[in-house]
Design a protein around this motif. Structure first.
Motif, PDB file in Angstrom:
ATOM      1  N   PRO A 141       0.771  -1.402  -0.003  1.00 48.03           N
ATOM      2  CA  PRO A 141      -0.367  -0.374  -0.008  1.00 48.03           C
ATOM      3  C   PRO A 141       0.958   1.271   0.016  1.00 48.03           C
ATOM      4  CG  PRO A 141      -0.755  -1.948   1.450  1.00 48.03           C
ATOM      5  CD  PRO A 141       0.469  -1.804   1.312  1.00 48.03           C
ATOM      6  N   ILE A 142       1.662   1.333   0.820  1.00 47.92           N
ATOM      7  CA  ILE A 142       2.449   2.136   0.381  1.00 47.92           C
ATOM      8  C   ILE A 142       3.673   2.774  -0.878  1.00 47.92           C
ATOM      9  CG2 ILE A 142       4.826   2.938   1.461  1.00 47.92           C
ATOM     10  CD1 ILE A 142       4.474   1.927   3.845  1.00 47.92           C
ATOM     11  N   ILE A 143       3.727   1.906  -1.629  1.00 51.56           N
ATOM     12  CA  ILE A 143       4.550   1.925  -2.521  1.00 51.56           C
ATOM     13  C   ILE A 143       3.445   2.172  -3.669  1.00 51.56           C
ATOM     14  CG2 ILE A 143       5.289   0.550  -4.585  1.00 51.56           C
ATOM     15  CD1 ILE A 143       6.257  -1.353  -2.739  1.00 51.56           C
ATOM     16  N   VAL A 144       2.361   1.956  -3.467  1.00 54.83           N
ATOM     17  CA  VAL A 144       0.689   2.401  -4.301  1.00 54.83           C
ATOM     18  C   VAL A 144       0.706   3.706  -4.031  1.00 54.83           C
ATOM     19  CG1 VAL A 144      -1.767   2.077  -4.902  1.00 54.83           C
ATOM     20  CG2 VAL A 144      -0.207  -0.127  -4.516  1.00 54.83           C
ATOM     21  N   THR A 145       0.622   4.372  -2.658  1.00 52.41           N
ATOM     22  CA  THR A 145       0.532   5.451  -2.115  1.00 52.41           C
ATOM     23  C   THR A 145       1.221   6.497  -2.706  1.00 52.41           C
ATOM     24  OG1 THR A 145      -0.439   4.851  -0.516  1.00 52.41           O
ATOM     25  CG2 THR A 145      -0.024   7.196  -0.537  1.00 52.41           C
ATOM     26  N   LEU A 146       2.595   6.189  -3.004  1.00 54.39           N
ATOM     27  CA  LEU A 146       3.472   7.190  -3.453  1.00 54.39           C
ATOM     28  C   LEU A 146       4.286   6.745  -5.153  1.00 54.39           C
ATOM     29  CD1 LEU A 146       6.923   5.551  -1.811  1.00 54.39           C
ATOM     30  CD2 LEU A 146       5.573   7.514  -0.649  1.00 54.39           C
ATOM     31  N   ALA A 147       3.620   5.911  -5.491  1.00 52.55           N
ATOM     32  CA  ALA A 147       3.024   6.142  -7.183  1.00 52.55           C
ATOM     33  C   ALA A 147       2.538   6.941  -7.312  1.00 52.55           C
ATOM     34  CB  ALA A 147       2.675   4.804  -7.834  1.00 52.55           C
ATOM     35  N   LEU A 189      -1.490  12.437   1.076  1.00 49.13           N
ATOM     36  CA  LEU A 189      -0.278  12.232   2.469  1.00 49.13           C
ATOM     37  C   LEU A 189      -1.000  11.841   3.867  1.00 49.13           C
ATOM     38  CD1 LEU A 189       1.056  15.864   1.633  1.00 49.13           C
ATOM     39  CD2 LEU A 189       2.069  13.635   1.946  1.00 49.13           C
ATOM     40  N   ILE A 190      -2.418  11.821   3.745  1.00 49.12           N
ATOM     41  CA  ILE A 190      -2.742  11.018   5.114  1.00 49.12           C
ATOM     42  C   ILE A 190      -2.634   9.893   4.870  1.00 49.12           C
ATOM     43  CG2 ILE A 190      -5.120  12.181   6.657  1.00 49.12           C
ATOM     44  CD1 ILE A 190      -5.673  14.307   5.545  1.00 49.12           C
ATOM     45  N   LEU A 191      -3.343   9.201   3.878  1.00 53.94           N
ATOM     46  CA  LEU A 191      -3.609   7.876   3.754  1.00 53.94           C
ATOM     47  C   LEU A 191      -1.758   7.806   3.622  1.00 53.94           C
ATOM     48  CD1 LEU A 191      -4.447   5.333   2.622  1.00 53.94           C
ATOM     49  CD2 LEU A 191      -3.978   5.569   0.392  1.00 53.94           C
ATOM     50  N   THR A 194      -0.707   7.551   7.038  1.00 52.87           N
ATOM     51  CA  THR A 194      -1.447   5.777   7.447  1.00 52.87           C
ATOM     52  C   THR A 194      -0.720   4.391   7.525  1.00 52.87           C
ATOM     53  OG1 THR A 194      -3.921   7.120   7.656  1.00 52.87           O
ATOM     54  CG2 THR A 194      -3.559   5.085   8.584  1.00 52.87           C
ATOM     55  N   GLN A 195      -0.637   4.497   6.363  1.00 50.06           N
ATOM     56  CA  GLN A 195       0.084   2.889   6.322  1.00 50.06           C
ATOM     57  C   GLN A 195       1.502   3.360   6.579  1.00 50.06           C
ATOM     58  OE1 GLN A 195       0.003   4.301   2.262  1.00 50.06           O
ATOM     59  NE2 GLN A 195      -2.135   3.334   1.647  1.00 50.06           N
ATOM     60  N   ILE A 196       2.011   4.219   7.018  1.00 50.13           N
ATOM     61  CA  ILE A 196       3.932   4.146   7.117  1.00 50.13           C
ATOM     62  C   ILE A 196       3.271   3.556   8.926  1.00 50.13           C
ATOM     63  CG2 ILE A 196       5.726   5.366   8.660  1.00 50.13           C
ATOM     64  CD1 ILE A 196       5.679   6.806   5.180  1.00 50.13           C
ATOM     65  N   SER A 197       2.226   4.959   9.925  1.00 51.92           N
ATOM     66  CA  SER A 197       1.914   4.327  10.943  1.00 51.92           C
ATOM     67  C   SER A 197       2.408   2.447  11.360  1.00 51.92           C
ATOM     68  CB  SER A 197       0.382   5.463  11.808  1.00 51.92           C
ATOM     69  OG  SER A 197       1.219   6.146  11.540  1.00 51.92           O
ATOM     70  N   MET A 242      -8.649   0.635   2.974  1.00 50.49           N
ATOM     71  CA  MET A 242      -8.362   2.023   2.843  1.00 50.49           C
ATOM     72  C   MET A 242      -8.075   2.584   1.895  1.00 50.49           C
ATOM     73  SD  MET A 242      -7.133   4.077   6.335  1.00 50.49           S
ATOM     74  CE  MET A 242      -5.469   2.790   6.018  1.00 50.49           C
ATOM     75  N   THR A 243      -6.735   1.770   1.730  1.00 52.22           N
ATOM     76  CA  THR A 243      -6.164   2.505  -0.047  1.00 52.22           C
ATOM     77  C   THR A 243      -6.476   2.760  -0.757  1.00 52.22           C
ATOM     78  OG1 THR A 243      -4.036   1.199   1.386  1.00 52.22           O
ATOM     79  CG2 THR A 243      -4.066   2.107  -1.214  1.00 52.22           C
TER      80      THR A 243
END
Length: 359
Positions: A141-147, A189-191, A194-197, A242-243
């Protein structure tokens, strides 16, 4: 409206049964010496709390249902419903503190700790049976959000000067935001925060200490393993749902420039089903594995850590390297506020929200 009522009912039921979900050796945030877990007064306190909270929840629910018969807009109904929910939670929190104080007083008056032998219980082999999911599951999910953030900036010039950012209960746009370098990625960014947390917490869950009972070692080990296994599965399910939900919303409204997404509401319903349905499943699994303490054969009890807890809710222990510890009330984990990583978790969660408010 029925969906909001469903949330209210779910929260009310959960608040009512919470004292019965916690480990038997912990009652309203207070550690109970194991030879006294069957004490009649403790059972009475739990019963009275559940009856009071259940009655309060039922009363508030009737008040909420009465709103259905008033000629008010759906937006006002939702607002009033959540105000009632918030007040109900405040009342239940006040009752929790009341019973927390009562049990501490009972424990001190009867001097339970003077009549038991404190032992430290460990089992080095239990880690081999641990089925907590690897932190790797939280990386995708972190990779998807960064993309998504990268793709948004690549298409920055094509984004309209104002875009939809808020919808009313009917699905109509009632809030707009001007395009800036921050505003176009505030939702991702908010997502991402949360993902990093959750990613950091996955390491904490993996290394969290395992608390075993002196009188019911096997049963407590089973509960610990169950909570860790299904707790990690639940967090992964929430993370992925959530992602999907927020990525679809951002891509549709910011990149595709559409004001509404007809498929967003079904995705939201799926997200809520996974959130509440997963929690019900998690609670059910945990309740089946709770210690029974039917056969108390010695005066031994596992060591307690009450001195590191504030009100049975906040854990502060600088001598404990653990990031996460089991809650003393309810199910799940809470952070060790003496661990620096707990503040990093709070920072990555709230920094994007603060950026969105003040920039």
């Amino acid at each position: 409206m029925l969906f909001v009522l469903g949330i209210f009912i779910f929260v009310g039921v959960l608040e009512t049964i919470t004292p019965h979900l916690t480990r038997k050796s912990i009652v309203f945030g207070v550690s109970i010496p194991e030879p006294y877990v069957q004490h009649q007064q403790l059972r009475t306190f739990k019963k009275h709390y559940s009856m009071l909270v259940g009655s309060i929840a039922a009363t508030f629910l009737l008040g909420q249902i009465s709103l259905l018969f008033l000629s008010i807009q759906e937006e006002k109904f939702v607002l009033l419903s959540f105000i009632l929910l918030f007040v109900m939670l405040l009342v239940s929190a006040g009752l929790y503190m009341s019973y927390h104080i009562k049990i501490k007083k009972l424990k001190k008056q009867e001097n339970w700790e003077a009549h038991v032998k404190t032992v430290y219980v460990t089992d080095l082999s239990i880690r081999d049976k641990d089925e907590v999911l690897s932190p790797t599951f939280f990386l995708l999910p972190i990779i998807v959000t960064l993309a998504l953030i990268t793709f948004t900036y690549m298409n920055y010039n094509a984004i309209p000067d104002v875009f939809a950012t808020h919808w009313n209960a009917a699905g109509e746009v009632d809030g707009w935001t001007e395009k800036t370098w921050i505003s176009v990625i505030i939702m991702p960014l908010i997502l991402l925060g949360t993902q990093i947390s959750l990613f950091i917490m996955s390491f904490g869950m993996k290394s969290a200490k395992i608390q075993l009972s002196a009188q019911a070692k096997e049963a407590s080990a089973n509960r610990e393993l169950t909570q860790r296994k299904y707790g990690s599965w639940y967090l992964v399910a929430i993370n992925y749902n959530m992602t999907i939900l927020l990525v679809v919303l951002h891509y549709t409204t910011v990149i595709l420039k559409k004001q509404t997404a007809p498929y967003f509401f079904p995705l939201f319903i799926v997200f809520m089903i996974v959130t509440f349905g997963g929690l019900i499943l998690f609670i059910w699994k945990l309740s089946r594995s709770n210690e029974r303490f039917d056969d108390l054969h010695t005066n031994e009890t596992a060591s307690a850590d009450d001195r590191y807890w504030k009100w049975g809710i906040v854990y502060i222990n600088k001598n404990d390297p653990s990031l996460l510890v089991q809650k003393k009330y309810g199910v799940g984990w809470t952070v060790n506020m003496a661990n620096k990583w707990s503040y990093i978790i709070l920072l990555v969660i709230f920094l994007p929200i603060l950026l969105g408010i003040f920039i």
